[in-house]
Design a protein around this motif. Sequence first.
Motif, PDB file in Angstrom:
ATOM      1  N   CYS A  95       0.850  -1.182   0.000  1.00  6.00           N
ATOM      2  CA  CYS A  95       0.000   0.000   0.000  1.00  6.00           C
ATOM      3  C   CYS A  95       0.890   1.239   0.000  1.00  6.00           C
ATOM      4  O   CYS A  95       2.104   1.147   0.196  1.00  6.00           O
ATOM      5  N   ASP A  96       0.284   2.379  -0.235  1.00  5.63           N
ATOM      6  CA  ASP A  96       0.996   3.649  -0.204  1.00  5.63           C
ATOM      7  C   ASP A  96       0.717   4.296   1.144  1.00  5.63           C
ATOM      8  O   ASP A  96      -0.407   4.717   1.422  1.00  5.63           O
ATOM      9  N   LEU A  97       1.750   4.357   1.977  1.00  3.33           N
ATOM     10  CA  LEU A  97       1.584   4.888   3.330  1.00  3.33           C
ATOM     11  C   LEU A  97       2.047   6.336   3.457  1.00  3.33           C
ATOM     12  O   LEU A  97       2.096   6.865   4.568  1.00  3.33           O
ATOM     13  N   SER A  98       2.374   6.983   2.349  1.00  4.62           N
ATOM     14  CA  SER A  98       2.914   8.338   2.423  1.00  4.62           C
ATOM     15  C   SER A  98       1.899   9.321   3.015  1.00  4.62           C
ATOM     16  O   SER A  98       2.259  10.175   3.826  1.00  4.62           O
ATOM     17  N   ALA A  99       0.631   9.205   2.608  1.00  2.00           N
ATOM     18  CA  ALA A  99      -0.385  10.123   3.137  1.00  2.00           C
ATOM     19  C   ALA A  99      -0.611   9.898   4.625  1.00  2.00           C
ATOM     20  O   ALA A  99      -0.768  10.849   5.392  1.00  2.00           O
TER      21      ALA A  99
ATOM     22  N   ALA B  19      -4.822   2.942  -4.271  1.00  2.00           N
ATOM     23  CA  ALA B  19      -5.823   3.563  -3.407  1.00  2.00           C
ATOM     24  C   ALA B  19      -6.351   4.812  -4.099  1.00  2.00           C
ATOM     25  O   ALA B  19      -5.633   5.467  -4.853  1.00  2.00           O
ATOM     26  N   PRO B  20      -7.616   5.185  -3.865  1.00  3.06           N
ATOM     27  CA  PRO B  20      -8.185   6.318  -4.607  1.00  3.06           C
ATOM     28  C   PRO B  20      -7.431   7.615  -4.375  1.00  3.06           C
ATOM     29  O   PRO B  20      -7.263   8.408  -5.300  1.00  3.06           O
ATOM     30  N   TRP B  21      -6.964   7.876  -3.131  1.00  4.13           N
ATOM     31  CA  TRP B  21      -6.239   9.118  -2.878  1.00  4.13           C
ATOM     32  C   TRP B  21      -4.861   9.107  -3.545  1.00  4.13           C
ATOM     33  O   TRP B  21      -4.360  10.144  -3.960  1.00  4.13           O
ATOM     34  N   THR B  22      -4.267   7.909  -3.692  1.00  5.01           N
ATOM     35  CA  THR B  22      -2.997   7.814  -4.411  1.00  5.01           C
ATOM     36  C   THR B  22      -3.209   8.114  -5.890  1.00  5.01           C
ATOM     37  O   THR B  22      -2.437   8.856  -6.508  1.00  5.01           O
ATOM     38  N   LEU B  23      -4.260   7.537  -6.462  1.00  2.00           N
ATOM     39  CA  LEU B  23      -4.560   7.801  -7.862  1.00  2.00           C
ATOM     40  C   LEU B  23      -4.884   9.276  -8.073  1.00  2.00           C
ATOM     41  O   LEU B  23      -4.449   9.883  -9.070  1.00  2.00           O
ATOM     42  N   LEU B  24      -5.621   9.885  -7.148  1.00  2.00           N
ATOM     43  CA  LEU B  24      -5.932  11.310  -7.277  1.00  2.00           C
ATOM     44  C   LEU B  24      -4.650  12.151  -7.279  1.00  2.00           C
ATOM     45  O   LEU B  24      -4.530  13.110  -8.042  1.00  2.00           O
ATOM     46  N   ASP B  25      -3.690  11.777  -6.446  1.00  2.00           N
ATOM     47  CA  ASP B  25      -2.404  12.483  -6.454  1.00  2.00           C
ATOM     48  C   ASP B  25      -1.736  12.383  -7.821  1.00  2.00           C
ATOM     49  O   ASP B  25      -1.161  13.355  -8.319  1.00  2.00           O
ATOM     50  N   ARG B  26      -1.802  11.207  -8.447  1.00  2.00           N
ATOM     51  CA  ARG B  26      -1.196  11.037  -9.776  1.00  2.00           C
ATOM     52  C   ARG B  26      -1.919  11.916 -10.808  1.00  2.00           C
ATOM     53  O   ARG B  26      -1.272  12.499 -11.691  1.00  2.00           O
ATOM     54  N   LEU B  27      -3.243  12.020 -10.699  1.00  2.00           N
ATOM     55  CA  LEU B  27      -3.985  12.881 -11.624  1.00  2.00           C
ATOM     56  C   LEU B  27      -3.572  14.335 -11.449  1.00  2.00           C
ATOM     57  O   LEU B  27      -3.393  15.057 -12.437  1.00  2.00           O
TER      58      LEU B  27
ATOM     59  N   ASP C 175     -12.434  15.930   2.595  1.00  2.00           N
ATOM     60  CA  ASP C 175     -12.298  17.280   2.041  1.00  2.00           C
ATOM     61  C   ASP C 175     -11.677  17.240   0.651  1.00  2.00           C
ATOM     62  O   ASP C 175     -11.992  18.075  -0.201  1.00  2.00           O
ATOM     63  N   ALA C 176     -10.790  16.278   0.416  1.00  2.00           N
ATOM     64  CA  ALA C 176     -10.054  16.224  -0.856  1.00  2.00           C
ATOM     65  C   ALA C 176     -10.732  15.377  -1.913  1.00  2.00           C
ATOM     66  O   ALA C 176     -10.494  15.562  -3.112  1.00  2.00           O
ATOM     67  N   LEU C 177     -11.577  14.428  -1.509  1.00  2.00           N
ATOM     68  CA  LEU C 177     -12.095  13.450  -2.472  1.00  2.00           C
ATOM     69  C   LEU C 177     -13.461  12.949  -2.037  1.00  2.00           C
ATOM     70  O   LEU C 177     -13.655  12.584  -0.869  1.00  2.00           O
TER      71      LEU C 177
END
Length: 297
Positions: free
Chosen positions: A37-41, A190-198, A239-241
């Motif tokens: 998973c992407d744990l950066s957020a 993860a949706p927030w990871t994909l949103l970051d890429r967009l 708030d972001a998504l």
Amino acid sequence: MTDRITLTRLAVTTPHGVLAHEKREPQRFFVDIVIECDLSAAGATDDLARTISYADVAQDAERILLQPPVDLIEHLAEQIAESVLARPAAEAVEVTVHKPDAPAGVDFSPIGLSGPAVSIRREQHRPVVIALGANLGDRVATLASAVRALGRVEGLELIEVSGLFETDPVGGPQQPDYLNAVAVGTTRLAPWTLLDRLHEIEAGRGRTREIRWGARTLDLDLIQVGDPAADTDLRVETDALTLPHPRAHERAFVLAPWLAADPQARLRVGPKIVPVAGLLRAADTIGIRVGPQWRPL
């Protein structure tokens, strides 16, 4: 880069096995789970909602192991993997189920955790819908560049991209007409990871966010992640998504290209799962025209 959450040697004593006495007499089982998973957020925000609770994962795995007896540890591993991948943040999972006391008819070393084990790896594979729009600069070139960039995103696979639709702007200040398209595919992100890429792709093509609903060189919106017909679509409200996109059902400039890319498309609208074709028939399509020809894929 992929981060990992690891659970090691979850221990449960329970009856599972092919032989009759294995279904009556409990024996030891141990489970290892490695979640990609992407744990950066989560690391940046200290927000549990942006990661995966290892306590919840462990309790779900224990519940699966304590179910009525089954024949195969392969079946147990598959069920555990499925429970992990139901979580939005999970990109992939590896599950190993150890059965050290299995009646194999041979001796195993008494040192360490020996005996039979099964390991499986499963990746997330969610359908995804992405809307594209542009109304500044060379719109066709920008959208084509964006599609190529989406094709390079690790963990995203494009299946189909619609033709272009030219649309009058909706809301905001006076501005040029848009070109719109929709891309459908699958993702393990993860949706927030994909949103970051967009957002990274937008920024790389000069997108700024100074005026709400203002003109933009590129707009990429995440419309839906998962399949509402199978009740696997993600419902997210931060708030972001927000998923599904809260206004997609009334935006003909999204619905028309989406239907062109996927004639069987469906969208969750409140408690209902509605065909996109029906939503488009009910929408205001004045101001939407077939756009220039292009070959994005």
